[in-house]
Design a protein around this motif. Sequence first.
Motif, PDB file in Angstrom:
ATOM      1  N   LEU A   4       5.721  -3.483  11.258  1.00 36.01           N
ATOM      2  CA  LEU A   4       4.301  -3.295  10.962  1.00 36.01           C
ATOM      3  C   LEU A   4       4.100  -2.539   9.656  1.00 36.01           C
ATOM      4  CD1 LEU A   4       2.927  -2.488  14.533  1.00 36.01           C
ATOM      5  CD2 LEU A   4       3.113  -4.695  13.362  1.00 36.01           C
ATOM      6  N   GLY A   5       4.992  -1.610   9.349  1.00 34.68           N
ATOM      7  CA  GLY A   5       4.879  -0.885   8.086  1.00 34.68           C
ATOM      8  C   GLY A   5       5.093  -1.784   6.887  1.00 34.68           C
ATOM      9  N   SER A   6       6.094  -2.666   6.972  1.00 30.12           N
ATOM     10  CA  SER A   6       6.341  -3.580   5.853  1.00 30.12           C
ATOM     11  C   SER A   6       5.172  -4.544   5.677  1.00 30.12           C
ATOM     12  CB  SER A   6       7.645  -4.349   6.059  1.00 30.12           C
ATOM     13  OG  SER A   6       7.618  -5.117   7.246  1.00 30.12           O
ATOM     14  N   LEU A   7       4.548  -4.929   6.791  1.00 33.20           N
ATOM     15  CA  LEU A   7       3.367  -5.784   6.700  1.00 33.20           C
ATOM     16  C   LEU A   7       2.225  -5.050   6.009  1.00 33.20           C
ATOM     17  CD1 LEU A   7       1.858  -8.412   7.430  1.00 33.20           C
ATOM     18  CD2 LEU A   7       1.233  -7.317   9.593  1.00 33.20           C
ATOM     19  N   LEU A   8       1.994  -3.799   6.381  1.00 33.82           N
ATOM     20  CA  LEU A   8       0.908  -3.029   5.775  1.00 33.82           C
ATOM     21  C   LEU A   8       1.161  -2.784   4.291  1.00 33.82           C
ATOM     22  CD1 LEU A   8       0.123  -0.432   8.590  1.00 33.82           C
ATOM     23  CD2 LEU A   8      -1.189  -2.466   7.954  1.00 33.82           C
ATOM     24  N   ILE A   9       2.413  -2.592   3.903  1.00 33.00           N
ATOM     25  CA  ILE A   9       2.733  -2.460   2.480  1.00 33.00           C
ATOM     26  C   ILE A   9       2.379  -3.745   1.748  1.00 33.00           C
ATOM     27  CG2 ILE A   9       4.607  -2.241   0.804  1.00 33.00           C
ATOM     28  CD1 ILE A   9       5.987  -0.332   2.784  1.00 33.00           C
ATOM     29  N   GLY A  10       2.727  -4.883   2.343  1.00 35.86           N
ATOM     30  CA  GLY A  10       2.390  -6.169   1.728  1.00 35.86           C
ATOM     31  C   GLY A  10       0.898  -6.362   1.604  1.00 35.86           C
ATOM     32  N   VAL A  11       0.159  -6.027   2.656  1.00 44.20           N
ATOM     33  CA  VAL A  11      -1.307  -6.137   2.618  1.00 44.20           C
ATOM     34  C   VAL A  11      -1.871  -5.234   1.535  1.00 44.20           C
ATOM     35  CG1 VAL A  11      -3.427  -5.610   3.892  1.00 44.20           C
ATOM     36  CG2 VAL A  11      -1.575  -6.859   5.013  1.00 44.20           C
ATOM     37  N   ALA A  12      -1.362  -4.004   1.453  1.00 41.91           N
ATOM     38  CA  ALA A  12      -1.851  -3.067   0.441  1.00 41.91           C
ATOM     39  C   ALA A  12      -1.603  -3.587  -0.969  1.00 41.91           C
ATOM     40  CB  ALA A  12      -1.184  -1.703   0.627  1.00 41.91           C
ATOM     41  N   LEU A  13      -0.412  -4.128  -1.225  1.00 38.93           N
ATOM     42  CA  LEU A  13      -0.112  -4.664  -2.553  1.00 38.93           C
ATOM     43  C   LEU A  13      -1.017  -5.842  -2.887  1.00 38.93           C
ATOM     44  CD1 LEU A  13       3.794  -4.543  -2.582  1.00 38.93           C
ATOM     45  CD2 LEU A  13       2.192  -2.964  -3.685  1.00 38.93           C
ATOM     46  N   LEU A  14      -1.273  -6.697  -1.900  1.00 33.73           N
ATOM     47  CA  LEU A  14      -2.150  -7.845  -2.127  1.00 33.73           C
ATOM     48  C   LEU A  14      -3.565  -7.395  -2.444  1.00 33.73           C
ATOM     49  CD1 LEU A  14      -2.742 -10.877  -2.125  1.00 33.73           C
ATOM     50  CD2 LEU A  14      -3.026 -10.734   0.362  1.00 33.73           C
ATOM     51  N   LEU A  15      -4.098  -6.460  -1.663  1.00 34.92           N
ATOM     52  CA  LEU A  15      -5.471  -6.013  -1.876  1.00 34.92           C
ATOM     53  C   LEU A  15      -5.611  -5.227  -3.177  1.00 34.92           C
ATOM     54  CD1 LEU A  15      -6.572  -4.987   1.734  1.00 34.92           C
ATOM     55  CD2 LEU A  15      -6.989  -7.127   0.499  1.00 34.92           C
ATOM     56  N   ILE A  16      -4.579  -4.470  -3.542  1.00 38.25           N
ATOM     57  CA  ILE A  16      -4.617  -3.772  -4.834  1.00 38.25           C
ATOM     58  C   ILE A  16      -4.679  -4.785  -5.968  1.00 38.25           C
ATOM     59  CG2 ILE A  16      -3.200  -2.424  -6.446  1.00 38.25           C
ATOM     60  CD1 ILE A  16      -2.256  -0.810  -3.983  1.00 38.25           C
ATOM     61  N   ALA A  17      -3.892  -5.848  -5.857  1.00 35.30           N
ATOM     62  CA  ALA A  17      -3.921  -6.891  -6.879  1.00 35.30           C
ATOM     63  C   ALA A  17      -5.289  -7.545  -6.953  1.00 35.30           C
ATOM     64  CB  ALA A  17      -2.849  -7.944  -6.586  1.00 35.30           C
ATOM     65  N   LEU A  18      -5.916  -7.758  -5.794  1.00 32.44           N
ATOM     66  CA  LEU A  18      -7.194  -8.460  -5.751  1.00 32.44           C
ATOM     67  C   LEU A  18      -8.360  -7.597  -6.212  1.00 32.44           C
ATOM     68  CD1 LEU A  18      -6.850 -10.265  -2.295  1.00 32.44           C
ATOM     69  CD2 LEU A  18      -6.690 -11.316  -4.554  1.00 32.44           C
ATOM     70  N   ARG A  19      -8.298  -6.295  -5.955  1.00 31.45           N
ATOM     71  CA  ARG A  19      -9.493  -5.467  -6.092  1.00 31.45           C
ATOM     72  C   ARG A  19      -9.382  -4.336  -7.105  1.00 31.45           C
ATOM     73  NH1 ARG A  19     -12.688  -4.966  -0.459  1.00 31.45           N
ATOM     74  NH2 ARG A  19     -12.598  -7.161   0.139  1.00 31.45           N
ATOM     75  N   SER A  20      -8.283  -4.250  -7.827  1.00 36.20           N
ATOM     76  CA  SER A  20      -8.159  -3.161  -8.785  1.00 36.20           C
ATOM     77  C   SER A  20      -7.555  -3.661 -10.086  1.00 36.20           C
ATOM     78  CB  SER A  20      -7.286  -2.044  -8.204  1.00 36.20           C
ATOM     79  OG  SER A  20      -5.913  -2.359  -8.337  1.00 36.20           O
ATOM     80  N   ARG A  21      -7.507  -2.760 -11.040  1.00 36.11           N
ATOM     81  CA  ARG A  21      -6.854  -3.052 -12.312  1.00 36.11           C
ATOM     82  C   ARG A  21      -5.623  -2.176 -12.498  1.00 36.11           C
ATOM     83  NH1 ARG A  21     -11.907  -3.909 -16.588  1.00 36.11           N
ATOM     84  NH2 ARG A  21     -12.926  -5.597 -15.419  1.00 36.11           N
ATOM     85  N   MET A  22      -5.002  -1.825 -11.388  1.00 35.65           N
ATOM     86  CA  MET A  22      -3.828  -0.956 -11.414  1.00 35.65           C
ATOM     87  C   MET A  22      -2.539  -1.747 -11.227  1.00 35.65           C
ATOM     88  SD  MET A  22      -5.229   2.261  -9.149  1.00 35.65           S
ATOM     89  CE  MET A  22      -3.698   3.170  -9.439  1.00 35.65           C
ATOM     90  N   ASP A  23      -2.571  -3.023 -11.556  1.00 31.75           N
ATOM     91  CA  ASP A  23      -1.427  -3.893 -11.295  1.00 31.75           C
ATOM     92  C   ASP A  23      -0.142  -3.383 -11.944  1.00 31.75           C
ATOM     93  OD1 ASP A  23      -3.137  -5.994 -10.023  1.00 31.75           O
ATOM     94  OD2 ASP A  23      -3.957  -6.088 -12.046  1.00 31.75           O
ATOM     95  N   LYS A  24      -0.210  -3.018 -13.210  1.00 24.26           N
ATOM     96  CA  LYS A  24       0.978  -2.553 -13.913  1.00 24.26           C
ATOM     97  C   LYS A  24       1.509  -1.254 -13.298  1.00 24.26           C
ATOM     98  CE  LYS A  24       0.351  -4.528 -18.563  1.00 24.26           C
ATOM     99  NZ  LYS A  24       1.766  -4.835 -18.864  1.00 24.26           N
ATOM    100  N   VAL A  25       0.598  -0.337 -12.991  1.00 26.34           N
ATOM    101  CA  VAL A  25       0.994   0.959 -12.430  1.00 26.34           C
ATOM    102  C   VAL A  25       1.653   0.775 -11.066  1.00 26.34           C
ATOM    103  CG1 VAL A  25       0.129   3.166 -11.569  1.00 26.34           C
ATOM    104  CG2 VAL A  25      -0.782   2.216 -13.692  1.00 26.34           C
ATOM    105  N   ILE A  26       1.055  -0.048 -10.216  1.00 27.04           N
ATOM    106  CA  ILE A  26       1.588  -0.253  -8.869  1.00 27.04           C
ATOM    107  C   ILE A  26       2.913  -0.995  -8.916  1.00 27.04           C
ATOM    108  CG2 ILE A  26       1.165  -1.324  -6.637  1.00 27.04           C
ATOM    109  CD1 ILE A  26      -0.511   1.182  -7.248  1.00 27.04           C
ATOM    110  N   LEU A  27       3.024  -1.968  -9.798  1.00 25.21           N
ATOM    111  CA  LEU A  27       4.284  -2.700  -9.926  1.00 25.21           C
ATOM    112  C   LEU A  27       5.397  -1.765 -10.387  1.00 25.21           C
ATOM    113  CD1 LEU A  27       5.156  -5.652  -9.486  1.00 25.21           C
ATOM    114  CD2 LEU A  27       4.913  -5.997 -11.952  1.00 25.21           C
ATOM    115  N   ALA A  28       5.098  -0.952 -11.398  1.00 24.61           N
ATOM    116  CA  ALA A  28       6.089   0.013 -11.870  1.00 24.61           C
ATOM    117  C   ALA A  28       6.403   1.035 -10.786  1.00 24.61           C
ATOM    118  CB  ALA A  28       5.579   0.719 -13.124  1.00 24.61           C
ATOM    119  N   GLY A  29       5.373   1.485 -10.073  1.00 26.76           N
ATOM    120  CA  GLY A  29       5.579   2.461  -9.008  1.00 26.76           C
ATOM    121  C   GLY A  29       6.478   1.933  -7.913  1.00 26.76           C
TER     122      GLY A  29
END
Length: 226
Positions: A81-106
């Motif tokens: 369930l944790g790995s699923l929530l991480i995937g959901v979080a990454l998807l929603l960050i990509a869809l709804r923010s402009r932090m793509d580079k920061v999150i990818l690097a993070g």
Amino acid sequence: MTYLRGHWQLLAIIAVVFALWSTPIVLPLKFLVVFFHELSHALMAIATGGSVESFSVNFQQGGEVWTRGGSRFLTLTAGYLGSLLIGVALLLIALRSRMDKVILAGTGVVMLVVLVLYVRDIPAILICGLTGAALIAASRYFSEQICDLILRIIGLSSLIYVPYDIWDDTIRRSYLRSDARMLAEEIGGTTMIWGALWFLISLAVIAWCLLRGLGRDSNIHFGQKG
């Protein structure tokens, strides 16, 4: 038809990932989701007062984390369930923010930190080291739109992989020594009961993400974001 127009890119990504699922091309994504699974175990152990002794992922798309202390129930439950929530979080960050580079690097930095602190075997060193470095390099040299696309692919791969993995490990092959098997032995119940519960929860989370989290239009409009 409106839904298809608004989300055709995500649907295309899902179709491509499914089509390539059994090929070596998708292996890096599978390794990454396995990393998220083991990371979720580790983080929950630490969050509930325990510690991490070692961390490993391997080329057979498996992994293990040895922990000491913490809540055994929550630590075992956190993997799928944790790995699923991480995937959901990454998807929603990509869809709804402009932090793509920061999150990818993070994400890449997290992999390298885990490598330094806990990884001791060669396969895990290669997987964590090469993948972490590749994510950091992508955030540095690729455009924001491409980084956005990478996060979407990672997030959607998690949404595809996790429920399949739960079904395969805990229901179809309930004899395996999975997280659900260990939970049944230590807490009670059966492997299939815990697996079925996690499977239903994963489907509910995915349904919410797809129906409520995407909005009306999730397509990348190149040249407009950033």
